[in-house]
Each structure stands twice: as structure tokens, then as C-alpha cells.
Design a protein around this motif. Sequence first.
Motif, PDB file in Angstrom:
ATOM      1  N   GLU A   4       6.388 -25.021  10.718  1.00 56.18           N
ATOM      2  CA  GLU A   4       6.865 -23.794  10.081  1.00 56.18           C
ATOM      3  C   GLU A   4       5.727 -23.182   9.286  1.00 56.18           C
ATOM      4  N   LEU A   5       5.488 -21.904   9.526  1.00 54.53           N
ATOM      5  CA  LEU A   5       4.489 -21.174   8.761  1.00 54.53           C
ATOM      6  C   LEU A   5       5.132 -20.643   7.488  1.00 54.53           C
ATOM      7  N   GLN A   6       4.478 -20.865   6.356  1.00 50.66           N
ATOM      8  CA  GLN A   6       4.947 -20.333   5.073  1.00 50.66           C
ATOM      9  C   GLN A   6       3.761 -19.697   4.364  1.00 50.66           C
ATOM     10  N   LEU A   7       4.003 -18.556   3.744  1.00 52.23           N
ATOM     11  CA  LEU A   7       2.933 -17.939   2.960  1.00 52.23           C
ATOM     12  C   LEU A   7       3.509 -17.180   1.785  1.00 52.23           C
ATOM     13  N   ASP A   8       2.713 -17.100   0.762  1.00 49.70           N
ATOM     14  CA  ASP A   8       3.020 -16.303  -0.433  1.00 49.70           C
ATOM     15  C   ASP A   8       1.672 -15.886  -0.999  1.00 49.70           C
ATOM     16  N   ILE A   9       1.233 -14.669  -0.700  1.00 52.14           N
ATOM     17  CA  ILE A   9      -0.114 -14.239  -1.033  1.00 52.14           C
ATOM     18  C   ILE A   9      -0.089 -12.871  -1.699  1.00 52.14           C
ATOM     19  N   SER A  10      -1.171 -12.572  -2.405  1.00 51.89           N
ATOM     20  CA  SER A  10      -1.301 -11.247  -3.022  1.00 51.89           C
ATOM     21  C   SER A  10      -2.766 -10.942  -3.266  1.00 51.89           C
ATOM     22  N   GLN A  11      -3.064  -9.655  -3.350  1.00 53.03           N
ATOM     23  CA  GLN A  11      -4.400  -9.188  -3.700  1.00 53.03           C
ATOM     24  C   GLN A  11      -4.277  -7.773  -4.237  1.00 53.03           C
ATOM     25  N   GLN A  12      -5.309  -7.340  -4.953  1.00 52.42           N
ATOM     26  CA  GLN A  12      -5.379  -5.978  -5.462  1.00 52.42           C
ATOM     27  C   GLN A  12      -6.488  -5.176  -4.797  1.00 52.42           C
ATOM     28  N   ARG A  13      -7.521  -5.861  -4.290  1.00 49.21           N
ATOM     29  CA  ARG A  13      -8.647  -5.195  -3.659  1.00 49.21           C
ATOM     30  C   ARG A  13      -8.943  -5.837  -2.316  1.00 49.21           C
ATOM     31  N   PRO A  14      -9.423  -5.062  -1.337  1.00 48.27           N
ATOM     32  CA  PRO A  14      -9.747  -3.627  -1.362  1.00 48.27           C
ATOM     33  C   PRO A  14      -8.519  -2.721  -1.436  1.00 48.27           C
ATOM     34  N   PHE A  15      -7.323  -3.258  -1.160  1.00 52.38           N
ATOM     35  CA  PHE A  15      -6.093  -2.515  -1.435  1.00 52.38           C
ATOM     36  C   PHE A  15      -5.002  -3.529  -1.759  1.00 52.38           C
TER      37      PHE A  15
END
Length: 350
Positions: A4-15
Motif C-alpha cells: 500500500e502506498l501512503q503519503l503525506d507531503i507538503s511544500q511551499q516552493r517552487p509552488f
Amino acid sequence: MTSELQLDISQQRPFALKAALNCKAGELLALLGPSGCGKSTLLRMIAGLQHAESGYIRLSDEFWCNEVIKLTPQQRHIGYVPQHYGLFPHMTALQNVKAALHGLPSQEQSTRAQTWLGKVKLSDLAHRKPATLSGGQQQRVALARALAAHPSILLLDEPFSALDSMTREDLYRTLAELKPQLNIPMILVTHNLHEAQLLADHIAVMGQGCILQQGTPDAIMQRPVSRAVAAQVGLRNIFSSTVISATENHSLLSLGSQTLAVPHRLSVGLTIEWCVPHHALLLTNQHEEAAHLTGNIDQCILLGDQWLISINLPGTTQRIELQCANSMPLAIHQPVSMVLNTEHIHILQA
């Protein structure tokens, strides 16, 4: 063991991009959204071609990416099908598939490559080079190459968008036939709602760098959570109304100078947004007492054997769109009445 693939990611740049989702083995998850919403970037992060500023990606108990770990695409053992095939032009179809199997003995490479070309119905064209194959045939080679190495996950980046409609339908059928054999997570990036509905077990609707809603295709279509999601899944009749009165089982909504009783208990004075599909609207005789709403035709366009009609409602700039048979005599500015099946009204979240 299934994965099972699970992800929880975030970023502000480059957008700005923020996403949390999961996809089980044997399931196909469609990332649906317009160009620039972040879906291809998210796919590249799953593949290991880009990395988010924070969060994690993992397959079952193995972390592919977190604050410490950054596995390469090779370490993740990805099967990747790009939009424009990505084939080696100097190699035959068979050699292109074998290129994904370089770690195996030569005879096993040939056997497995031939097997997968057979599964995508290209056995007879194994010794043809890409330039002599159609777009659909090249995409079949790309799919066989992605799957021949028995990847841990299959990623499809708008693989059908450059193809004509008949070729796309053939490839939909091929992927649907292969899907039960693939006990791995599958993620499809697409802007095509029809494609997502046909192929996906679940859809994640994306907009402006975030996931707006996740669910089965039926749930997304019938119960969109917001105006943005409703618009993305093709619901054109989205309205804003104030709740005038309410009883135990019904509420009365304003719609310009008209009112509409809906089978929902809502708070009086609340301004809500709601939507209704085309099939819940029906033109009727103007003087019929059962008509719910009246208006004047603002536009009527003939599409095949159907009229697509836009109707102005009195007292508001909001319009209703519906379809009806072209046998009906219609004209611009003509007054019309409509029956609206209020059971199909869906209240959007604030």
C-alpha cells in the motif's frame, strides 16, 4: 504480502503543494485536475524525481522519502509510463522492453519481454522500431516496458492524452484487462473525467496544489464537497440560495424571485451553495401546476440530437442549464417552465 502506498507531503516552493493519500495494491487511483494544479508534480515526487520539503512517502513499511531518507527512482522500483512514450528510437519494440530488464539473464529478458508484448497485443510487431508504430502501439510498448520488470508501483502520467479517441478506448480496455493481474498500487494522472470514471477505483480531485476531495467515482460525482469539485466533475448547475424557512424534513430556499422546497433540514437565514445534475431537470408545459421553476431561454445550442439550453431565472443572474430532445420547438427569449427533482439536490459544504 500486498503493498500500500501512503503519503503525506507538503511544500511551499517552487509552488505550494499539500497532499495526503493512500493507494492499495490492485487499486487504481486517478489524480484528476486541470493543468498546473500539481498532479504531475505529485507523481514525480512518488517516483523520486522530485522531493517535497516535508512529510513522507512509503510503500507499506518501507519509507521512500522522509526527513532522512530520499530513495532514488531505481531504489523505489517504479514502473513509469509517460505521456509521449519515452521509447528508444533506434531499438525495436522487443529491445525497448528488454531495456527495462538489464539485470536479468539474456534469455529471461527475451522471454519476459515477449510475454509482455503479447499481453499488450503486440507480439506480431516485436521487431518494429517506434517510428513504424502508431501512437497507440508505441504507448502499448511503453506500458509493456513499465510492467515487464514487475515494479512495486505503476505510475501513468497522462498516457492517453496524445491519442485519438478510438485508440484511447482500445488502451482503456487493455489496461482494464491487465489490472486484475497487477497486485500493485497504480496511480494515473489525468485531466479527463471520463477516463478517471472508467479506470479508477478512487479519484483524488486536485486544485491549486492540494487535494480537494477523495473518494470513489460515484461518490465524487454525486456528492462533491465544494463548488470547485462540482465544476471539475462537470456539474454546471451550481447555485447560491438563502434558507427562508424550515420544517422537520424540508427547507424553503430562495432562488432569485422564486422559491424551492428541498428535502433537507437547514438553518433559517443560512446562505448555502447547492448543485443539481442535468438529468434532474426537465422542461414541461409552461402552465403545468407541478412546475417548480420558470425562466426565459437565454441560449440554445444543438449538440447532436440534443438541445443544450441556458435559462435565465427572474430576480437573479444565476442560470440553469439542461438538455432536451431537439424535437422540442425552442427559441431565444421563450418563457419555459421546469420540473426539478429535488431528491437529486446536493448541498455543498461551506
